[in-house]
Design an enzyme around this catalytic site. Structure first.
Site, PDB file in Angstrom:
ATOM      1  N   LYS A   1       1.067  -1.168  -0.122  1.00  0.00           N
ATOM      2  CA  LYS A   1      -0.072  -0.216  -0.152  1.00  0.00           C
ATOM      3  C   LYS A   1       0.935   1.302  -0.012  1.00  0.00           C
ATOM      4  CE  LYS A   1      -1.301   1.642   3.912  1.00  0.00           C
ATOM      5  NZ  LYS A   1      -0.531   2.848   3.859  1.00  0.00           N
TER       6      LYS A   1
ATOM      7  N   ASP B   1      -5.144   0.308   8.636  1.00  0.00           N
ATOM      8  CA  ASP B   1      -5.111   0.186   7.312  1.00  0.00           C
ATOM      9  C   ASP B   1      -5.514  -0.962   6.630  1.00  0.00           C
ATOM     10  OD1 ASP B   1      -3.385   2.596   7.127  1.00  0.00           O
ATOM     11  OD2 ASP B   1      -1.577   1.731   7.042  1.00  0.00           O
TER      12      ASP B   1
END
Length: 293
Positions: A12, A139
């Site tokens: 990410k 996240d």
């Protein structure tokens, strides 16, 4: 016995990251444009075997095999939602640096949820998956679908998927682990303190794909954690300086809380050439040309 299930856990990348303030409960409010890389870990689930995890790969050393492992936390979180959950034994191939600002652990946890969903016949967007993801880490929800979007709040508020172009990037980690909590601590925000209410500019889910140069213009917001992360790990400044000096670099920035940084280029040839040059100059650094989507 059912065949093994396999999925990727892509890195990410925070293309931009604004810290808007700190809530009364101590958590920080953020606004971030997130994309996902073509490089990542790989997670395998062997259905029906005794629950647990094995880890291999270049960054496997030191990772826990116990209950604090995020993959096993994901399994427990989903079992809390679905007591009759079918599971098995996991095998993680760890290719992403640890504690590096690219969500490796969160991506692994999200990958575990996806594999368990497939094994148990759950649709990809099942609310129980997002409920479990939110309990594991900030996240993890955005990593479930691994698609470019804006994430807000502490990471639990997700915008719609964005149609970004292929962004040709070079990811670089200098081999220094950076503790996220220490970086946020260096911001020095008191509970209830607000910095800004500006949001990520210039990207709309219904707009045509952006050209790389327009993406660079849209990402002027920057990364608010970059300065405190440089204080915790001064080598980040060196990485950013090296990336900025590479031929064809359009933008150089740190991802997340560091220490991984990225640079954007106009095409894959430029990013690959830059990667070869940087890897020769710094053989101990993790250097990966990739695409972000």
């Amino acid at each position: 016995m059912q065949a093994r299930l396999v999925t990727r856990a892509p890195a990410k990348i925070n293309l931009s990251l604004r810290i808007l303030g700190r809530r009364a409960d101590g958590y920080h409010e953020l606004d971030s444009l997130v994309a996902f890389a073509g490089v990542g870990d790989e997670l395998t689930l062997l259905p029906g075997e005794e629950s647990g995890i094995a880890i291999s790969g270049p960054f496997a050393a030191g990772l826990s095999l116990g209950s604090d492992n995020l993959v096993l936390k994901a399994e427990r979180a989903l079992r809390n939602e679905l007591p009759a959950l079918r599971s098995g034994r996991f095998h993680l191939t760890k290719r992403l640096p640890v504690a590096s600002g690219i969500g490796g652990g969160s991506a692994d946890a999200a990958a575990a949820l996806r594999l368990l969903a497939r094994l148990n016949g759950l649709p990809p967007g099942a609310p129980v998956l997002y409920a479990a993801a939110a309990r594991i880490g900030a996240d993890v929800p955005v990593c479930l679908e691994a698609r470019a979007r804006v994430m807000q709040g502490i990471g639990e508020r997700l915008g719609p998927p964005l149609r970004l172009p292929a962004l040709f990037a070079l990811l670089v980690n200098p081999g220094v682990a950076v503790e996220t909590a220490s970086v946020f601590g260096r911001l020095g925000l008191k509970p209830g303190e607000t910095i800004s209410r500006e949001t990520v500019p210039g990207v709309a889910p219904v707009a045509p794909p952006y050209a790389p140069r327009e993406i660079v213009e849209a990402l002027a917001a920057g990364n608010d954690l970059e300065a405190p992360a440089r204080g915790a790990a001064p080598v980040i400044a060196d990485v950013l300086a090296e990336l900025s000096a590479l031929a064809g670099c359009r933008l150089a920035r740190m991802s997340g809380s560091g220490a991984t940084c990225f640079a954007l280029f106009d095409d894959c040839r430029a990013s690959a050439a830059a990667g070869k040059l940087l890897a020769r100059a710094h053989p101990s650094w993790w250097v990966k040309p990739t695409m972000l989507r």
